[in-house]
Write an enzyme that holds these catalytic residues in place. Sequence first.
Site, PDB file in Angstrom:
ATOM      1  N   CYS A 120      28.834  19.226 -31.222  1.00 58.34           N
ATOM      2  CA  CYS A 120      29.095  18.407 -32.421  1.00 58.34           C
ATOM      3  C   CYS A 120      28.118  18.712 -33.558  1.00 58.34           C
ATOM      4  O   CYS A 120      28.409  18.440 -34.719  1.00 58.34           O
ATOM      5  CB  CYS A 120      29.029  16.924 -32.074  1.00 58.34           C
ATOM      6  SG  CYS A 120      30.206  16.491 -30.808  1.00 58.34           S
ATOM      7  N   HIS A 269      29.145  13.192 -38.830  1.00 57.71           N
ATOM      8  CA  HIS A 269      29.996  13.709 -37.762  1.00 57.71           C
ATOM      9  C   HIS A 269      30.958  12.594 -37.332  1.00 57.71           C
ATOM     10  O   HIS A 269      30.561  11.433 -37.214  1.00 57.71           O
ATOM     11  CB  HIS A 269      29.133  14.169 -36.584  1.00 57.71           C
ATOM     12  CG  HIS A 269      29.918  14.456 -35.351  1.00 57.71           C
ATOM     13  ND1 HIS A 269      30.990  15.319 -35.347  1.00 57.71           N
ATOM     14  CD2 HIS A 269      29.811  13.979 -34.079  1.00 57.71           C
ATOM     15  CE1 HIS A 269      31.494  15.360 -34.125  1.00 57.71           C
ATOM     16  NE2 HIS A 269      30.807  14.557 -33.339  1.00 57.71           N
ATOM     17  N   ASN A 299      37.903  13.245 -32.977  1.00 54.57           N
ATOM     18  CA  ASN A 299      36.663  14.013 -32.994  1.00 54.57           C
ATOM     19  C   ASN A 299      36.998  15.496 -32.824  1.00 54.57           C
ATOM     20  O   ASN A 299      37.438  15.922 -31.760  1.00 54.57           O
ATOM     21  CB  ASN A 299      35.761  13.523 -31.841  1.00 54.57           C
ATOM     22  CG  ASN A 299      34.421  14.240 -31.781  1.00 54.57           C
ATOM     23  OD1 ASN A 299      34.211  15.216 -32.488  1.00 54.57           O
ATOM     24  ND2 ASN A 299      33.531  13.757 -30.936  1.00 54.57           N
TER      25      ASN A 299
HETATM   26  O1  UT7 Z   1      30.771  13.817 -30.493  1.00 56.15           O
HETATM   27  C1  UT7 Z   1      29.757  13.215 -29.751  1.00 56.15           C
HETATM   28  C2  UT7 Z   1      30.258  12.894 -28.453  1.00 56.15           C
HETATM   29  N1  UT7 Z   1      30.837  11.668 -28.098  1.00 56.15           N
HETATM   30  C3  UT7 Z   1      30.511  10.431 -28.549  1.00 56.15           C
HETATM   31  O2  UT7 Z   1      29.782  10.238 -29.465  1.00 56.15           O
HETATM   32  C4  UT7 Z   1      31.109   9.282 -27.799  1.00 56.15           C
HETATM   33  C5  UT7 Z   1      30.131   8.151 -27.626  1.00 56.15           C
HETATM   34  N2  UT7 Z   1      30.648   7.091 -26.822  1.00 56.15           N
HETATM   35  C6  UT7 Z   1      31.701   6.340 -27.171  1.00 56.15           C
HETATM   36  O3  UT7 Z   1      32.249   6.519 -28.222  1.00 56.15           O
HETATM   37  C7  UT7 Z   1      32.118   5.211 -26.260  1.00 56.15           C
HETATM   38  O4  UT7 Z   1      31.227   5.141 -25.162  1.00 56.15           O
HETATM   39  C8  UT7 Z   1      33.556   5.383 -25.740  1.00 56.15           C
HETATM   40  C9  UT7 Z   1      34.539   5.097 -26.845  1.00 56.15           C
HETATM   41  C10 UT7 Z   1      33.793   6.783 -25.223  1.00 56.15           C
HETATM   42  C11 UT7 Z   1      33.822   4.401 -24.602  1.00 56.15           C
HETATM   43  O5  UT7 Z   1      33.605   3.086 -25.032  1.00 56.15           O
HETATM   44  P1  UT7 Z   1      32.732   2.084 -24.160  1.00 56.15           P
HETATM   45  O6  UT7 Z   1      32.800   0.788 -24.818  1.00 56.15           O
HETATM   46  O7  UT7 Z   1      31.382   2.701 -23.990  1.00 56.15           O
HETATM   47  O8  UT7 Z   1      33.512   2.032 -22.795  1.00 56.15           O
HETATM   48  P2  UT7 Z   1      33.023   2.444 -21.328  1.00 56.15           P
HETATM   49  O9  UT7 Z   1      32.965   3.927 -21.174  1.00 56.15           O
HETATM   50  O10 UT7 Z   1      31.815   1.672 -20.951  1.00 56.15           O
HETATM   51  O11 UT7 Z   1      34.233   1.907 -20.487  1.00 56.15           O
HETATM   52  C12 UT7 Z   1      34.586   0.533 -20.445  1.00 56.15           C
HETATM   53  C13 UT7 Z   1      35.909   0.382 -19.748  1.00 56.15           C
HETATM   54  C14 UT7 Z   1      35.983   1.134 -18.423  1.00 56.15           C
HETATM   55  O12 UT7 Z   1      36.720   0.336 -17.532  1.00 56.15           O
HETATM   56  P3  UT7 Z   1      35.972  -0.552 -16.437  1.00 56.15           P
HETATM   57  O13 UT7 Z   1      35.164   0.393 -15.610  1.00 56.15           O
HETATM   58  O14 UT7 Z   1      35.118  -1.518 -17.223  1.00 56.15           O
HETATM   59  O15 UT7 Z   1      37.111  -1.188 -15.711  1.00 56.15           O
HETATM   60  C15 UT7 Z   1      36.765   2.382 -18.746  1.00 56.15           C
HETATM   61  O16 UT7 Z   1      37.468   2.893 -17.635  1.00 56.15           O
HETATM   62  O17 UT7 Z   1      36.953   0.959 -20.565  1.00 56.15           O
HETATM   63  C16 UT7 Z   1      37.717   1.865 -19.779  1.00 56.15           C
HETATM   64  N3  UT7 Z   1      38.241   2.905 -20.646  1.00 56.15           N
HETATM   65  C17 UT7 Z   1      39.438   2.814 -21.251  1.00 56.15           C
HETATM   66  N4  UT7 Z   1      40.372   1.857 -21.231  1.00 56.15           N
HETATM   67  C18 UT7 Z   1      41.487   2.065 -21.950  1.00 56.15           C
HETATM   68  C19 UT7 Z   1      37.664   4.082 -20.995  1.00 56.15           C
HETATM   69  N5  UT7 Z   1      38.477   4.780 -21.822  1.00 56.15           N
HETATM   70  C20 UT7 Z   1      39.591   4.008 -21.978  1.00 56.15           C
HETATM   71  C21 UT7 Z   1      40.771   4.168 -22.718  1.00 56.15           C
HETATM   72  N6  UT7 Z   1      41.689   3.165 -22.676  1.00 56.15           N
HETATM   73  N7  UT7 Z   1      41.026   5.258 -23.469  1.00 56.15           N
END
Ligand code: UT7
Length: 342
Positions: A120, A269, A299
């Site tokens: 990124c 970004h 992204n």
């Molecule tokens: O370019 C640089 C690289 N990337 C980034 O900068 C990404 C940085 N991180 C993020 O943007 C966030 O962490 C995410 C958007 C990727 C995820 O959001 P979060 O609030 O941190 O969610 P999480 O990973 O802690 O997951 C929470 C829940 C999980 O379910 P359980 O275990 O609580 O039952 C995931 O399985 O959300 C679930 N989940 C989804 N649910 C519906 C993860 N992705 C999805 C989805 N739809 N697409």
Amino acid sequence: MPNAYISGTGFYVPPRVVTNDDLIAMGVDTTSEWIVQRTGIEARRYADEGVGTSDLAVPAARDALERAGLTARDLDLIVFATLSPDMAFPGSGVLLQQKLGLCEGPEPKFVGALDVRNQCSGFLYGLHVATGLVKSGSARHVLVVGAETHSAAIDISTRGRTVSSLFGDGAGAVVVSATDEDRGVRGTWLGADGRYAEMLCQKVWDIRKRPFIPVDANGVGQVEASHMYAQMDGRTVFKHAVEKMCMALMQACWATSTDPKEVDLFFFHQANMRINQYVAKQLSLPDDKVVHNIQRYGNTTAATIPILLAEAEREGRLKRGMRVAMVAFGSGFTWGSAMVDW
Ligand code: UT7
């Protein structure tokens, strides 16, 4: 010593729009509300099968060259930032060089082609290299491209939804040129913290193993899903992204004696709208100065900032004389910032 300015911007995104609902139709257990609330993303673009990362880069590069009033033959170097190269090696830079026609005709120009592997932050790493070479007099015109074809290599299933709901395909390009005018890239600042390399990575293989990819009884390589697709600890990435983007942006302001209020536009970004809103809030930046397009493209990793710049120029929002700041953070961890007088 000449200054280095951005003489042209260009971008290209493939025509196929994939909405959040399309992801559901492709088998991902998610909702559009979840993705929009957590990331701001409504849609992304996917390239068709048969299209490689260097193919996306060609129209973006041509666009940037045309706007700079140059042809590919004016270039002294190509810098290609990507985490989704057409193949493991050689890099996509040489493929772009050939596709721009530089090896053809009675007078081919075999300009150097350098690939940047900084995810990124790849565009800002590329801008750093290009600016240094132009200011030192080693090059007059350097093409810096950020391009990605994520759609081929993400796990579009419920297992991979945390990653696959974020990423899209696209390409952005700028030409960095020498000028005697008092304008251009005032500075670029880079950072990295390799302790977090595995927080966001796509391994594909383990080069320490013999063979480097496990093979079946017929000698055919077998790649586990955990190696084949990107793995991310989203929360850790999020936390570090906010912290390092704030830090890198302040570094750019301090080093150029710029009050953030004097910056006309901020190009962050595009990883997650919420990350960018946090950063803007921490630094008290007004919403109307922070440019976004993550809603439409998701992204696109190394391509996000050059696509943003090109779009903002086309819309008449980014104008000559403006002071603009750029900042990125991503896998590595790596980060970077830049301060530019447009
Ligand atoms: O370019 C640089 C690289 N990337 C980034 O900068 C990404 C940085 N991180 C993020 O943007 C966030 O962490 C995410 C958007 C990727 C995820 O959001 P979060 O609030 O941190 O969610 P999480 O990973 O802690 O997951 C929470 C829940 C999980 O379910 P359980 O275990 O609580 O039952 C995931 O399985 O959300 C679930 N989940 C989804 N649910 C519906 C993860 N992705 C999805 C989805 N739809 N697409």
